[in-house]
Design an enzyme around this catalytic site. Sequence first.
Site, PDB file in Angstrom:
ATOM      1  N   ASP A 193       0.828  -1.197   0.000  1.00  0.00           N
ATOM      2  CA  ASP A 193       0.000   0.000   0.000  1.00  0.00           C
ATOM      3  C   ASP A 193       0.868   1.255   0.000  1.00  0.00           C
ATOM      4  O   ASP A 193       2.025   1.212  -0.415  1.00  0.00           O
ATOM      5  CB  ASP A 193      -0.944  -0.030   1.210  1.00  0.00           C
ATOM      6  CG  ASP A 193      -2.293   0.579   0.908  1.00  0.00           C
ATOM      7  OD1 ASP A 193      -2.348   1.810   0.720  1.00  0.00           O
ATOM      8  OD2 ASP A 193      -3.300  -0.149   0.868  1.00  0.00           O
ATOM      9  N   HIS A 201      -3.965   5.973   3.645  1.00  0.00           N
ATOM     10  CA  HIS A 201      -4.626   4.826   3.024  1.00  0.00           C
ATOM     11  C   HIS A 201      -4.117   3.506   3.605  1.00  0.00           C
ATOM     12  O   HIS A 201      -4.894   2.654   4.043  1.00  0.00           O
ATOM     13  CB  HIS A 201      -4.391   4.884   1.518  1.00  0.00           C
ATOM     14  CG  HIS A 201      -5.218   3.927   0.712  1.00  0.00           C
ATOM     15  ND1 HIS A 201      -4.865   2.612   0.519  1.00  0.00           N
ATOM     16  CD2 HIS A 201      -6.375   4.109   0.031  1.00  0.00           C
ATOM     17  CE1 HIS A 201      -5.770   2.019  -0.244  1.00  0.00           C
ATOM     18  NE2 HIS A 201      -6.697   2.912  -0.554  1.00  0.00           N
ATOM     19  N   SER A 240     -11.037  -0.450  -1.473  1.00  0.00           N
ATOM     20  CA  SER A 240      -9.791  -0.501  -0.703  1.00  0.00           C
ATOM     21  C   SER A 240     -10.039  -0.899   0.739  1.00  0.00           C
ATOM     22  O   SER A 240      -9.159  -1.443   1.399  1.00  0.00           O
ATOM     23  CB  SER A 240      -9.103   0.869  -0.708  1.00  0.00           C
ATOM     24  OG  SER A 240      -8.480   1.130  -1.924  1.00  0.00           O
TER      25      SER A 240
END
Length: 575
Positions: free
Chosen positions: A74, A301, A473
């Site tokens: 990621d 994220h 996600s």
Amino acid sequence: MKKILIAAYFMTGFAVFAQQTAAPLDPMQDKNLMTWYHQDFASSNVYGVNTQNAYKYLESKGLKPKPVIVGVLDSGVDVEHPGLIKNMWRNVNEIPGNGIDDDGNGYIDDIYGWNFIGGKNGDIDVDNMEVTRVVKKYQSVFEGPNSAQNKANQAKMPAEFDMYMKSKEIFTKKSVEAKQNYETYKRISDMIPSMIAMLNGQNLTPDVVVSIKPTTPEQAMAAQVLGQISKDPSVAGKSPAEVQKFLEAQMKEALDYYEPQALKQYNLDYDPRASIVGDHYDDYAEKNYGNNHYKGPDAQHGTHVAGIIAGLPQGNEVQYGVGYKVAKIMTVRAVPNGDERDKDVANAIRYAVDNGARILNMSFGKPVSPGKDVVWDAFKYAESKGVLLVKAAGNENEDIAEHVYFPTNFKNVTDPKPFINNMIVVGASTNDNEFLRAGFSNYNKKLVDVFAPGEKIYSTVPDGKYEYLQGTSMASPVVAGAAAVLLAYMPNLTPAEMIESLVKTSNKSTVNAMINSNTNNRFDMISEAGGVIDLKKAAEYAYTHFYKASANSAPLKAKPSTIKKKAVKRKAVKK
């Protein structure tokens, strides 16, 4: 995939916001909302994944869990987040901070993982979209000044030409959209002071907005924005100062999303790779580059994803990941603010596999993939080592048989079966049974395996904080965490067996899927499973069909076959 979904009335051109008769509980105080994705559908009628009942079932069988390393490929992870630090994987064969590759794996001081988008000169934050890189590379080859040579190149390189034309179409459309959106939100942001002045000290209500008499186009636009947000229960009736704070937060989110797109991601002249990473990008065999900066410039994220898998309750925070009792997070930074590069993805997969990860979460994707063969080779390598790959389906609200979303487990969408048996592709569901498919989620009966919660997901973000984010996600790590639970209690499970257990036991729904088609427009027809995963049911299925008691007696050991141990003195490192 780093995709922030901005408030509905801004993203849809100021469409009317749904009115509610009573203000809802503040989401940052609503503990049920914070943990909704763990709920049991049978008792709550909410399509959660039944986390706690799964643990109860497995423990009732006398099974003892063994930690499972989950690689998070990621944007980076805040490894010191208080909700994550106890569940971070640590490389016990590496001595922290001594500048030596103690374990001989080619990566110096890789304590929590590795960063493939950094180098001695820092770390990449924003990078191009892949379509930008393709257009830049092939524009002069296929559309240069010599038309005869262009035609010859097109005939000689048909696959590259097809990819170029697809990329050019997307690049042209998206670059224009990015610039227009950036300019629009910048304009609104600049208008906030005058917008607040138009309230004339009064709290925001529809009546106050109606009383505003615009005299310029800018004031008319400002009044329109105020009119829309006055219908939002979270801001209606608020003071001018509170409205200003709300608007500034919304516009910051929008500009943080669109400014990089407009100025860098779709900019043919922007290329941060050479000066920062310093590798030869087109050399796919190159592996030993990067650094150990696990967090990077923007780890929102990746930290959020890690918390969904393995977050631990701490202090007054109730958030916990699906695999919070069993999962250990290995962070492998490979995804910038932009599109990931195929070389980095392939190297990230091999690094994670070689260092003991049994499950890899991949919350990213893109429409073209110049190095897809290298990534597919890495997939096969993971398959040979018994490693499960969990992949987000994407956020474009598209059928991925018509709009391919790389990396894929089908070399061609017309193939009857995937070319590997160790990947599960995940769409995003909601906590609203009538609108169960998240409106942004990609879908397909054959190419998407399951759905999992991916909207209004509360999890860890950098600097010890927590936020709600949404996207496939977020759905992918829900499944990665669920798989970690199955594998921790039943270490003999193969990736194919975990996938079968999750797919065959999903809670189905026949509600309207809200897709852009009148054919197969039901939720049970937009994925192979036809429903949302239920971890307890999956645990029962796996225990009944696949569990072997003898395999649960020996601890899991990483088999980094490519690592050569060095004869060095080591200090004890706590795991």
